[in-house]
Design an enzyme around this catalytic site. Structure first.
Site, PDB file in Angstrom:
ATOM      1  N   GLU A   1      26.224  66.135  80.718  1.00 39.21           N
ATOM      2  CA  GLU A   1      25.684  65.770  82.038  1.00 39.21           C
ATOM      3  C   GLU A   1      24.701  66.844  82.466  1.00 39.21           C
ATOM      4  O   GLU A   1      24.909  68.033  82.188  1.00 39.21           O
ATOM      5  CB  GLU A   1      26.801  65.659  83.078  1.00 39.21           C
ATOM      6  CG  GLU A   1      26.218  65.414  84.478  1.00 39.21           C
ATOM      7  CD  GLU A   1      27.222  64.985  85.524  1.00 39.21           C
ATOM      8  OE1 GLU A   1      28.401  65.329  85.388  1.00 39.21           O
ATOM      9  OE2 GLU A   1      26.799  64.306  86.485  1.00 39.21           O
TER      10      GLU A   1
ATOM     11  N   ASN B   1      30.882  55.217  86.157  1.00 38.30           N
ATOM     12  CA  ASN B   1      31.384  56.540  85.788  1.00 38.30           C
ATOM     13  C   ASN B   1      32.812  56.719  86.260  1.00 38.30           C
ATOM     14  O   ASN B   1      33.761  56.447  85.530  1.00 38.30           O
ATOM     15  CB  ASN B   1      30.478  57.631  86.371  1.00 38.30           C
ATOM     16  CG  ASN B   1      31.063  59.023  86.179  1.00 38.30           C
ATOM     17  OD1 ASN B   1      31.570  59.315  85.098  1.00 38.30           O
ATOM     18  ND2 ASN B   1      31.040  59.852  87.201  1.00 38.30           N
ATOM     19  N   GLU B   2      32.973  57.131  87.481  1.00 38.60           N
ATOM     20  CA  GLU B   2      34.302  57.514  87.976  1.00 38.60           C
ATOM     21  C   GLU B   2      34.555  56.679  89.215  1.00 38.60           C
ATOM     22  O   GLU B   2      34.670  57.209  90.308  1.00 38.60           O
ATOM     23  CB  GLU B   2      34.230  59.011  88.318  1.00 38.60           C
ATOM     24  CG  GLU B   2      35.496  59.764  88.225  1.00 38.60           C
ATOM     25  CD  GLU B   2      35.246  61.262  88.419  1.00 38.60           C
ATOM     26  OE1 GLU B   2      34.647  61.658  89.433  1.00 38.60           O
ATOM     27  OE2 GLU B   2      35.679  62.034  87.554  1.00 38.60           O
TER      28      GLU B   2
HETATM   29  O1  AHR Z   1      31.853  67.068  85.219  1.00 35.59           O
HETATM   30  C1  AHR Z   1      31.531  67.200  86.565  1.00 35.59           C
HETATM   31  C2  AHR Z   1      31.811  65.949  87.373  1.00 35.59           C
HETATM   32  O2  AHR Z   1      33.178  65.699  87.413  1.00 35.59           O
HETATM   33  C3  AHR Z   1      31.259  64.676  86.794  1.00 35.59           C
HETATM   34  O3  AHR Z   1      29.952  64.506  87.153  1.00 35.59           O
HETATM   35  C4  AHR Z   1      32.123  63.625  87.407  1.00 35.59           C
HETATM   36  O4  AHR Z   1      32.239  62.484  86.600  1.00 35.59           O
HETATM   37  C5  AHR Z   1      33.424  64.321  87.668  1.00 35.59           C
HETATM   38  O5  AHR Z   1      33.832  64.162  88.967  1.00 35.59           O
END
Ligand code: AHR
Length: 657
Positions: free
Chosen positions: A48, A373-374
């Site tokens: 990332e 993603n999350e």
């Molecule tokens: O890895 C850092 C962050 O942690 C990522 O962007 C996210 O997916 C998670 O909350």
């Protein structure tokens, strides 16, 4: 090669072999029960653009704001003399450029200076490629690299002249070799002729990038990734997939095509933490999806892109209007389908043609795609559903990865797993940034997971030990302990990626991270070595293992010991990993049961990873403070006895003959 018996005995003692059978923990490895395959994707990488991982990090560009498109257009630049910002340049998505005109008096200078990313790193003897798009008739500029040290003269370390000879926009290039090593140089450009010159996309790269690509990657950092032998490479994040709002989500289509025309995007990490606020942190998209696919290919990892599912960051957006309505998802779904075409389509398809024009007519053979993603709440499965339908229809062989949210357990996690089962995704991405106690308690996490549902992708995890800058040894040791549970459950856990991957020592927002770097050096942390040890010793099949006749779990009554065993088909060897998380040496026996009479275990090796001090970290100053050690080890028949030192990760490997 046969080692002499006494040499073997000495090495065995060095590796911790024990003559003391008291209190021994007895491991039995069922060598004749070759179990579930371990996926080639099992241990991989999560990338990332956080902590200056892309611009200022892995992406080898040394000039910040090279196209003058930051919202404050001259951020990162100092100007002097007669410099104007213009906005009708040759690249539609990056219209700004600068016009340098004569300052009017002989003694005045016109020009500009770029500060790089925390300075510009130069290495003695290395070559650098300066490029610029320029226009101007019979003009000359001086290109200099200077030492940015107020105590010294700003004498040029490197000085080159460049003639600009056309009223049409053209790309110019200079290649020079640095006579010095300097971590924080600046670039200066002077106008050195009467008249004026226009400059756009001012760029400086080391010539020696990873695999020599011109728009390439920093060699030491990419090499560190390759050296893991990763099975999978997940990109581009993380939260930047979502963006703070949909406008600033990662838009893969903007990240491909000619690099000069890729538009700038905000990077949400520039303001996420006020105490680590970096107003100059943006995404140039210079390292975009093409470069991610190419890197995956070159490091031998399966590419795993994550696409936005129509939700912006849910931490920051409670208002439903911040997300795409479920009836308006078509554009997002089409982006996902087009991405698969970009990766896999033949050169006659719209997006396959774009890939081919960028230099890769062969497909990238994309097999996996993550959607969201999350994410959490009802808003996630209701959006994921139409993606699943469309992707299954168009690309039935591409595996789809859904999410179980940001937590390793709890309400959202409990809600999302059944939802993912209902939607029949292939894998569920679990995230856990958790303290030492959590990692110690989770050795049996996957033992009772439903074998009939989706597989697990442990997509972001790290042990967050308290108050440490890099990654102290103990956190890495507990990651190693926890990972024995991933490995024993490789029938259901198909991928695991530590996170985050990179951090610049001057520009981090989040820690710990797997690889730290400054402008010249990089450090492989203890967590890096744990990932590498697992990846290099992952084997091909799980082998059943018990400790004192019960399943190994690392839990109550197991002396702080965690373990897993695998068979490696290509090398015909058994590999046993034992992690002693306790502060006592632990006598163990490894009994390789079930071998045929004529089978012998040979060529034993033991890799130990331990540290005299569990707080120790590898740092820029001391990059090799803690590194794994390998030594030969002897085995008597099918039984090995050893003392595993306190706080030690030990890997035993024996060939079967
Ligand atoms: O890895 C850092 C962050 O942690 C990522 O962007 C996210 O997916 C998670 O909350």
């Amino acid at each position: 090669m046969r080692l002499h018996k006494t040499l073997l005995a000495a090495a065995a003692i060095a590796a911790g072999m024990s003559l003391n059978a008291q209190d021994t923990s007895n491991f039995v490895i069922q060598t004749n029960k070759i179990g579930a395959p371990i996926q080639p994707t099992m241990y991989g990488l999560f990338f990332e653009d956080i902590n200056y991982a892309a611009d200022g990090g892995l992406y080898a560009e040394l000039i910040k704001n090279r196209s003058f498109e930051f919202p404050q257009n001259l951020m990162g630049w100092y100007t002097f003399g007669n410099v104007e910002l213009m906005n009708d340049g040759p690249f539609q998505n990056n219209p700004h450029y600068v016009r340098l005109s004569n300052a009017g008096h002989g003694h005045k200078h016109t020009g500009l200076e770029n500060e790089g990313f925390f300075g510009i790193g130069l290495t003695k003897g290395e070559s650098y490629r300066f490029t610029v798009w320029a226009r101007g008739k019979d003009q000359k500029i001086n290109v200099e690299l200077i030492k940015n040290n107020l105590d010294e003269n700003h004498q040029a370390l490197i000085k080159e002249d460049l003639s600009i000879n056309s009223n049409e926009w053209k790309k110019y290039e200079l290649v020079f070799t640095s006579p010095v090593t300097e971590a924080k140089a600046h670039l200066r450009i002077f106008l050195d002729s009467p008249g004026s010159v226009d400059l756009e996309h001012i760029s400086l790269f080391p010539v020696d990038t990873f695999n020599g690509h011109e728009n390439g990657l920093r060699k030491d950092l990419a090499q560190a990734l390759a050296d893991i032998n990763p099975g999978v490479f997940r990109f581009p994040g993380g939260c930047i997939v979502e963006g703070t709002d949909l406008e600033t989500r990662y838009d893969w289509k903007k990240s491909v095509g000619p690099v000069e025309n890729r538009p700038l995007n905000e990077n949400r990490w520039h303001y996420t933490f006020k105490y680590r606020f970096f107003p100059d942190y943006f995404q140039s998209y210079g390292m975009g999806f093409y470069e991610y696919f190419l890197l995956s290919e070159e490091i031998g990892a399966e590419p795993l892109p994550i696409v936005n599912c129509g939700l912006s960051c849910q931490f920051q957006n409670q208002d439903p209007a911040a997300h795409v309505a479920t009836c308006d998802l078509d554009e997002y779904i089409q982006d996902a389908l087009d991405l698969i075409e970009f990766a896999n389509g033949d050169v006659n398809t719209t997006w396959g043609k774009v890939r081919a024009e960028m230099g890769h007519p062969e497909p990238f053979n994309l097999k996996y795609i993550g959607v969201g993603n999350e994410q959490w709440g009802e808003e996630y499965p209701e959006r994921l559903k139409p993606f699943v339908t469309a992707i299954r229809k168009a690309y039935p062989n591409v595996q789809i990865i859904g999410s179980s949210g940001p937590d390793s357990e709890g309400k959202q996690f409990e809600y999302l797993w059944p939802e993912m089962k209902n939607l029949k995704v292939d894998m569920v991405d679990e995230h856990f940034y958790r303290p030492e106690s959590w990692f110690l308690s989770q050795g049996n996490r996957y033992d009772n997971y439903d074998r009939k549902g989706p597989k697990v992708f442990a997509g972001e995890y790290a042990c967050h030990g308290k108050g440490k800058k890099y990654n102290h040894f103990n956190a890495a040791l507990l990651e190693a302990a926890f990972m024995t549970g991933l490995e024993r459950n490789a029938d259901i856990v198909h991928m695991a990626t530590y996170a985050p991957l990179f951090a610049h020592v001057d520009g981090w927002q989040w820690r710990p991270d797997m690889i730290w770097f400054d402008n010249l050096n990089s450090v492989r942390t203890c967590s890096y070595y744990v990932q590498q040890l697992y990846s290099h010793n992952k084997g091909t099949n799980v082998v059943p293992l018990t400790m004192d006749k019960v399943a190994v779990s690392g839990q109550e009554g197991q002396n702080g010991l965690f373990a897993s065993a695998v068979w490696d088909g290509p090398t015909q060897s058994y590999i046993v990993k034992v992690v002693n998380t306790s502060d006592k040496a632990q006598p163990v026996s490894l009994n390789f049961a079930g071998l045929k009479k004529n089978n012998k275990l040979t060529n034993g090796t033991c890799i130990t990873f331990n540290s005299p001090n569990t707080d120790l970290e590898n740092t820029i100053e001391q990059p090799n403070a803690v590194v794994p050690q390998e030594s030969p080890v002897a085995i008597d028949g099918n039984m090995l006895t050893a003392d595993i030192a306190p706080h030690t990760f030990a890997i035993y490997k024996f060939n079967k003959q």
